[in-house]
Design an enzyme around this catalytic site. Sequence first.
Site, PDB file in Angstrom:
ATOM      1  N   SER A   6      36.397  20.351  13.081  1.00  0.00           N
ATOM      2  CA  SER A   6      35.943  20.425  14.673  1.00  0.00           C
ATOM      3  C   SER A   6      34.493  19.998  14.925  1.00  0.00           C
ATOM      4  CB  SER A   6      36.084  21.864  15.156  1.00  0.00           C
ATOM      5  OG  SER A   6      36.105  21.764  16.856  1.00  0.00           O
ATOM      6  N   ASN A   7      34.006  20.188  16.029  1.00  0.00           N
ATOM      7  CA  ASN A   7      32.677  19.763  16.300  1.00  0.00           C
ATOM      8  C   ASN A   7      32.090  20.953  17.242  1.00  0.00           C
ATOM      9  OD1 ASN A   7      33.228  18.964  19.358  1.00  0.00           O
ATOM     10  ND2 ASN A   7      34.565  17.912  18.513  1.00  0.00           N
TER      11      ASN A   7
END
Length: 220
Positions: free
Chosen positions: A29-30
Amino acid sequence: SISNALEGKRITITAGPTREALDPVRYISNHSSGKMGFALAAEAARMGALVTLISGPVSLPTPTGCARINVSSAQDMLGAALNVPGEQDVFIGCAAVADYRAADVADQKIKKQGDEISLKLVKNPDIIATIAQKNNAKLVVGFAAETQNVEQYALGKLENKGLDIIAANDVSDASIGFNAEHNALSVFWPGGQQQIATASKFKVARELLYLIQQRLSEKL
Ligand code: C5P
């Protein structure tokens, strides 16, 4: 007046990160917080719009008056975006969509192995480009997080993704980047541009929505 500038307009907004599973317990993810997309949703609703907020995993309350759809992966987000009922006036892609996902998601937890392992990743669909290509909204607005050559890269995305407006922000400045309370935007459209000065994400959202309303009325 500006307070009801978007009365009755149907607006879909994507926000937050996407989460790409590797196995039942891990993901890629980020650091997107979702704050800019949620601020846009809140202000659009306050300006009279009928807002659908498609959100990746974030820890933010649903803004008053918005219909929220929670999703996890980029593929889920695309599915939700294509399934919003009714003709949309505006689509705003504010989500930080993962560019790649695992080629194969393991059914069981991946066991610890040798000193190196490889992950095969495949490209995710481009959600906003798909919406623009299918003419799913009258006006399609994208975001571009850049660290250099902001205008050049933003104009490239405007063209390549078939957008009507692109809002670029310089994420090399930590005070206006991911998870910050403030933002500043350079907004471009075919034949025009406007700067939105550093302010709270809510104030920046309101100014961008006013600009969107102007572009929409000129396009109709
Ligand atoms: O190409 P880049 O990721 O920089 O483009 C950013 C814009 O494209 C944002 O509006 C983002 O929400 C959208 N996007 C998307 N689907 C992707 C990648 C980006 O909708 N797979």
